[in-house]
Scaffold this motif. Structure first.
Motif, PDB file in Angstrom:
ATOM      1  N   PRO A   1       0.812  -1.212   0.000  1.00 25.21           N
ATOM      2  CA  PRO A   1       0.000   0.000   0.000  1.00 25.21           C
ATOM      3  C   PRO A   1       0.850   1.268   0.000  1.00 25.21           C
ATOM      4  O   PRO A   1       0.430   2.313   0.503  1.00 25.21           O
TER       5      PRO A   1
ATOM      6  N   HIS B   1      -4.304   6.406   4.816  1.00 25.94           N
ATOM      7  CA  HIS B   1      -4.739   5.235   5.575  1.00 25.94           C
ATOM      8  C   HIS B   1      -4.425   3.952   4.818  1.00 25.94           C
ATOM      9  O   HIS B   1      -5.326   3.250   4.347  1.00 25.94           O
ATOM     10  N   PRO B   2      -3.151   3.603   4.699  1.00 28.83           N
ATOM     11  CA  PRO B   2      -2.770   2.407   3.936  1.00 28.83           C
ATOM     12  C   PRO B   2      -3.396   1.126   4.472  1.00 28.83           C
ATOM     13  O   PRO B   2      -3.635   0.185   3.706  1.00 28.83           O
ATOM     14  N   GLU B   3      -3.688   1.096   5.772  1.00 26.92           N
ATOM     15  CA  GLU B   3      -4.300  -0.106   6.333  1.00 26.92           C
ATOM     16  C   GLU B   3      -5.678  -0.368   5.736  1.00 26.92           C
ATOM     17  O   GLU B   3      -6.133  -1.517   5.630  1.00 26.92           O
ATOM     18  N   ARG B   4      -6.348   0.691   5.305  1.00 27.14           N
ATOM     19  CA  ARG B   4      -7.664   0.516   4.687  1.00 27.14           C
ATOM     20  C   ARG B   4      -7.527  -0.154   3.325  1.00 27.14           C
ATOM     21  O   ARG B   4      -8.389  -0.965   2.931  1.00 27.14           O
ATOM     22  N   SER B   5      -6.475   0.180   2.596  1.00 24.52           N
ATOM     23  CA  SER B   5      -6.229  -0.481   1.314  1.00 24.52           C
ATOM     24  C   SER B   5      -6.034  -1.979   1.519  1.00 24.52           C
ATOM     25  O   SER B   5      -6.583  -2.800   0.769  1.00 24.52           O
ATOM     26  N   VAL B   6      -5.251  -2.329   2.523  1.00 29.76           N
ATOM     27  CA  VAL B   6      -4.986  -3.745   2.787  1.00 29.76           C
ATOM     28  C   VAL B   6      -6.269  -4.469   3.181  1.00 29.76           C
ATOM     29  O   VAL B   6      -6.546  -5.579   2.709  1.00 29.76           O
ATOM     30  N   GLU B   7      -7.072  -3.852   4.038  1.00 31.50           N
ATOM     31  CA  GLU B   7      -8.324  -4.483   4.462  1.00 31.50           C
ATOM     32  C   GLU B   7      -9.296  -4.624   3.296  1.00 31.50           C
ATOM     33  O   GLU B   7     -10.021  -5.617   3.186  1.00 31.50           O
TER      34      GLU B   7
ATOM     35  N   ARG C   1      -8.088  -7.490   1.317  1.00 29.64           N
ATOM     36  CA  ARG C   1      -8.347  -8.747   2.030  1.00 29.64           C
ATOM     37  C   ARG C   1      -9.798  -9.194   1.840  1.00 29.64           C
ATOM     38  O   ARG C   1     -10.058 -10.364   1.530  1.00 29.64           O
TER      39      ARG C   1
ATOM     40  N   ARG D   1      -1.679 -10.618   2.361  1.00 30.95           N
ATOM     41  CA  ARG D   1      -0.655 -10.204   3.314  1.00 30.95           C
ATOM     42  C   ARG D   1      -0.258  -8.772   2.973  1.00 30.95           C
ATOM     43  O   ARG D   1       0.253  -8.497   1.887  1.00 30.95           O
ATOM     44  N   GLY D   2      -0.514  -7.849   3.886  1.00 28.06           N
ATOM     45  CA  GLY D   2      -0.103  -6.468   3.670  1.00 28.06           C
ATOM     46  C   GLY D   2       1.335  -6.273   4.100  1.00 28.06           C
ATOM     47  O   GLY D   2       1.743  -6.753   5.156  1.00 28.06           O
TER      48      GLY D   2
ATOM     49  N   ASP E   1       3.976  -3.338   4.879  1.00 29.90           N
ATOM     50  CA  ASP E   1       4.026  -1.889   5.124  1.00 29.90           C
ATOM     51  C   ASP E   1       5.344  -1.273   4.656  1.00 29.90           C
ATOM     52  O   ASP E   1       6.189  -0.858   5.453  1.00 29.90           O
TER      53      ASP E   1
END
Length: 220
Positions: free
Chosen positions: A36, A43-49, A52, A63-64, A66
């Motif tokens: 991401p 909010h890179p975690e939102r891309s990973v979620e 997923r 698998r994200g 970082d």
């Protein structure tokens, strides 16, 4: 032999991105490693979620990784994770940030090595634009340096959403003979392992050379 390459026009991991199922199958596995990086300030975690949730519906796992700053791209553990991946996906976001983080880094070298070894590689929006060289600068439509996995091709992502004047400027500024490819959202330009190109997804892919429309046969 290099693996399958997918250049996506944006709005990745949506219902009309039907090509992702085939990409997952082509990888020979079920895990997708998502970088991401381009969304580091969004909010890179939102891309990973998001990825997923999408790939779980296709029978895969995500698998994200970082790799958000230059320091992360120089981390050998991150490079090792990329080198061992069979399906790598670069999210959308800022192509300029993505380029600055990955350029000449161990993670970038590992990504190229994995792809050369047969891994599937996909990039959406910024993730697709930066793989080409030259790269279209979305801030004004001129050209700048890309990472050059695909040489002598430039890409306009979100093509159907671009301002007509800006798209025209990009096409007019293109050096003689350079293919400029406009890819709509939820649409992919896919290169097979044999080197042929095809399109899949919701929208259109348009190729321009010297200001005129051309077919996919002009692509390297």
């Amino acid at each position: 032999m290099a693996g399958v390459l997918a250049l996506v026009g944006g709005n990745e991991w949506q219902e009309k991105c039907t090509f992702d199922r085939d990409l997952l199958e082509a990888s020979g596995g079920n895990e997708v490693v998502v970088l991401p990086t381009a969304a580091a300030y969004e909010h890179p975690e939102r891309s990973v979620e998001h990825a997923r949730g999408w790939f779980e519906g296709l029978g895969g796992t995500v698998r994200g990784l970082d790799v958000l700053r230059r320091q992360d791209a120089e981390d050998e553990a991150n490079a090792a994770a990329i080198r061992g991946a069979r399906f790598i996906y670069l999210s959308g976001g800022s192509p300029m940030h993505l380029r600055s983080v990955l350029k000449d880094s161990p993670v970038w070298e590992a990504l190229v090595e994995a792809w050369d070894d047969g891994a599937v590689l996909a990039g959406s929006s910024a993730g697709a634009m930066v793989l080409c060289d030259p790269m279209v600068d979305p801030r004004g439509g001129a050209f700048t340096l890309g990472l050059g996995l695909v040489e002598q091709v430039a890409l306009i992502a979100h093509h159907e959403e671009w301002d007509e004047d800006q798209a025209r400027r990009t096409i007019e500024l293109a050096p003689a003979g350079l293919p400029v490819v406009g890819i709509d959202t939820q649409t992919a330009l896919i290169r097979s392992t044999e080197g042929s190109w095809r399109t899949e997804g919701a929208g259109r892919v348009v190729v321009f050379v010297d200001g005129r429309e051309a077919d996919l046969g002009v692509l390297p």
